[in-house]
Design a protein around this motif. Sequence first.
Motif, PDB file in Angstrom:
ATOM      1  N   ILE A  35      36.623  42.298  34.983  1.00  0.00           N
ATOM      2  CA  ILE A  35      35.322  42.139  35.623  1.00  0.00           C
ATOM      3  C   ILE A  35      34.189  42.660  34.750  1.00  0.00           C
ATOM      4  O   ILE A  35      33.174  42.005  34.570  1.00  0.00           O
ATOM      5  CB  ILE A  35      35.296  42.872  36.991  1.00  0.00           C
ATOM      6  CG1 ILE A  35      36.389  42.327  37.900  1.00  0.00           C
ATOM      7  CG2 ILE A  35      33.934  42.761  37.651  1.00  0.00           C
ATOM      8  CD1 ILE A  35      36.260  40.866  38.236  1.00  0.00           C
ATOM      9  N   GLU A  47      36.957  47.481  33.912  1.00  0.00           N
ATOM     10  CA  GLU A  47      37.170  47.316  35.350  1.00  0.00           C
ATOM     11  C   GLU A  47      38.026  46.070  35.551  1.00  0.00           C
ATOM     12  O   GLU A  47      37.626  44.970  35.161  1.00  0.00           O
ATOM     13  CB  GLU A  47      35.831  47.177  36.068  1.00  0.00           C
ATOM     14  CG  GLU A  47      35.979  47.028  37.552  1.00  0.00           C
ATOM     15  CD  GLU A  47      34.650  46.881  38.252  1.00  0.00           C
ATOM     16  OE1 GLU A  47      34.664  46.770  39.487  1.00  0.00           O
ATOM     17  OE2 GLU A  47      33.596  46.853  37.582  1.00  0.00           O
ATOM     18  N   VAL A  49      40.275  43.834  38.360  1.00  0.00           N
ATOM     19  CA  VAL A  49      40.630  43.547  39.750  1.00  0.00           C
ATOM     20  C   VAL A  49      42.029  42.950  39.754  1.00  0.00           C
ATOM     21  O   VAL A  49      42.348  42.095  38.928  1.00  0.00           O
ATOM     22  CB  VAL A  49      39.609  42.588  40.394  1.00  0.00           C
ATOM     23  CG1 VAL A  49      40.081  42.092  41.739  1.00  0.00           C
ATOM     24  CG2 VAL A  49      38.259  43.264  40.521  1.00  0.00           C
ATOM     25  N   THR A  63      41.119  47.468  42.630  1.00  0.00           N
ATOM     26  CA  THR A  63      40.452  47.607  41.345  1.00  0.00           C
ATOM     27  C   THR A  63      40.986  48.829  40.621  1.00  0.00           C
ATOM     28  O   THR A  63      41.266  49.851  41.244  1.00  0.00           O
ATOM     29  CB  THR A  63      38.936  47.782  41.560  1.00  0.00           C
ATOM     30  OG1 THR A  63      38.449  46.704  42.347  1.00  0.00           O
ATOM     31  CG2 THR A  63      38.187  47.797  40.251  1.00  0.00           C
ATOM     32  N   TRP A  65      40.374  51.066  36.719  1.00  0.00           N
ATOM     33  CA  TRP A  65      39.563  51.243  35.534  1.00  0.00           C
ATOM     34  C   TRP A  65      40.462  51.827  34.449  1.00  0.00           C
ATOM     35  O   TRP A  65      41.050  52.893  34.612  1.00  0.00           O
ATOM     36  CB  TRP A  65      38.397  52.184  35.824  1.00  0.00           C
ATOM     37  CG  TRP A  65      37.366  51.566  36.712  1.00  0.00           C
ATOM     38  CD1 TRP A  65      36.218  50.934  36.334  1.00  0.00           C
ATOM     39  CD2 TRP A  65      37.372  51.506  38.142  1.00  0.00           C
ATOM     40  NE1 TRP A  65      35.520  50.493  37.434  1.00  0.00           N
ATOM     41  CE2 TRP A  65      36.212  50.829  38.558  1.00  0.00           C
ATOM     42  CE3 TRP A  65      38.259  51.952  39.124  1.00  0.00           C
ATOM     43  CZ2 TRP A  65      35.905  50.600  39.888  1.00  0.00           C
ATOM     44  CZ3 TRP A  65      37.968  51.718  40.448  1.00  0.00           C
ATOM     45  CH2 TRP A  65      36.794  51.044  40.821  1.00  0.00           C
TER      46      TRP A  65
END
Length: 104
Positions: A35, A47, A49, A63, A65
């Motif tokens: 993303i 990031e 998803v 999500t 990171w």
Amino acid sequence: FQVFNFYQNWVTIFGKNFISPLAKSGKLYYKYYLIDSVMIGKRRCYEIVIEPKHEKDLAFWGTMWIEDSTYAVQQLDFEIKKSANLNWIEKVKIQQEFKNVIFF
């Protein structure tokens, strides 16, 4: 409160094994979408998803990171939806933040 280890291939919740998005075979069960790249503290992270390829799989939605240089998980926000069929449980939400540990 409970801490889950998503670096393992399987995460046990309520007696059922869910495939971790970080598992070696995760690509068989998940769709991954890049993303954005964001700064978390002083670290650049991606990031990502995730969503199950099949809605009824024992898998997570959410999500995560990932740090760009070490590929370490910095943060994750996952949930298990009602379609996973955990008897009377409608939704499970998991939020974890991680700190990098440096060994000398």
